[in-house]
Design a protein around this motif. Structure first.
Motif, mmCIF file in Angstrom:
data_model
loop_
_atom_site.group_PDB
_atom_site.id
_atom_site.type_symbol
_atom_site.label_atom_id
_atom_site.label_comp_id
_atom_site.label_asym_id
_atom_site.label_seq_id
_atom_site.Cartn_x
_atom_site.Cartn_y
_atom_site.Cartn_z
ATOM 1 N N THR A 56 0.842 -1.196 0.000
ATOM 2 C CA THR A 56 0.000 0.000 0.000
ATOM 3 C C THR A 56 0.874 1.241 0.000
ATOM 4 O O THR A 56 2.080 1.165 0.261
ATOM 5 C CB THR A 56 -0.909 0.039 1.239
ATOM 6 N N GLY A 57 0.286 2.387 -0.272
ATOM 7 C CA GLY A 57 1.030 3.640 -0.227
ATOM 8 C C GLY A 57 1.607 3.901 1.144
ATOM 9 O O GLY A 57 2.734 4.385 1.281
ATOM 10 N N GLU A 58 0.839 3.577 2.172
ATOM 11 C CA GLU A 58 1.314 3.777 3.548
ATOM 12 C C GLU A 58 2.521 2.875 3.839
ATOM 13 O O GLU A 58 3.502 3.323 4.426
ATOM 14 C CB GLU A 58 0.179 3.478 4.524
ATOM 15 N N GLN A 59 2.458 1.626 3.420
ATOM 16 C CA GLN A 59 3.584 0.715 3.636
ATOM 17 C C GLN A 59 4.819 1.182 2.867
ATOM 18 O O GLN A 59 5.934 1.090 3.372
ATOM 19 C CB GLN A 59 3.202 -0.704 3.201
ATOM 20 N N GLY A 60 4.613 1.704 1.658
ATOM 21 C CA GLY A 60 5.729 2.234 0.879
ATOM 22 C C GLY A 60 6.380 3.417 1.563
ATOM 23 O O GLY A 60 7.610 3.552 1.568
ATOM 24 N N ALA A 61 5.568 4.290 2.144
ATOM 25 C CA ALA A 61 6.097 5.459 2.854
ATOM 26 C C ALA A 61 6.883 5.036 4.089
ATOM 27 O O ALA A 61 7.953 5.588 4.371
ATOM 28 C CB ALA A 61 4.956 6.402 3.238
ATOM 29 N N ILE A 62 6.381 4.047 4.803
ATOM 30 C CA ILE A 62 7.083 3.541 5.989
ATOM 31 C C ILE A 62 8.411 2.907 5.574
ATOM 32 O O ILE A 62 9.444 3.141 6.208
ATOM 33 C CB ILE A 62 6.204 2.540 6.759
ATOM 34 N N ALA A 63 8.391 2.122 4.504
ATOM 35 C CA ALA A 63 9.621 1.487 4.018
ATOM 36 C C ALA A 63 10.644 2.547 3.618
ATOM 37 O O ALA A 63 11.839 2.412 3.911
ATOM 38 C CB ALA A 63 9.314 0.559 2.843
#
Length: 81
Positions: A56-63
């Motif tokens: 997800t976009g949120e997971q990408g931002a966290i990564a």
């Protein structure tokens, strides 16, 4: 393809699925690692460095944040780009 797989029997001491094969032009494209397979191959932080079509976009931002922290970590001895 549904109904085309087979199980040759026997008992696997490690029954978790590591990868699956899908029809593709070549061997590399046809290999799909499961989450368990990714952890075995790249370690538990694999989701930070390996792209995923389900991320997800949120997971990408966290990564991305975790990669920046890793690069800035002075205990690593050298900076990575």
């Amino acid at each position: 393809m549904p109904g085309k797989g087979r199980f040759d029997g026997g008992f696997d001491l490690d029954p978790l699925v590591r990868d699956i094969r899908v029809p593709a032009a070549d061997f590399e494209e046809g290999l799909v690692l499961t989450l368990y397979g990714k952890v075995l191959r790249w370690g538990p932080g694999s989701w930070i460095h390996q792209p995923s079509e389900t991320r997800t976009g949120e997971q990408g931002a966290i990564a991305a944040q975790l990669r920046r922290i890793e690069i800035a970590d002075p205990s690593r001895g050298r900076r990575r780009n």
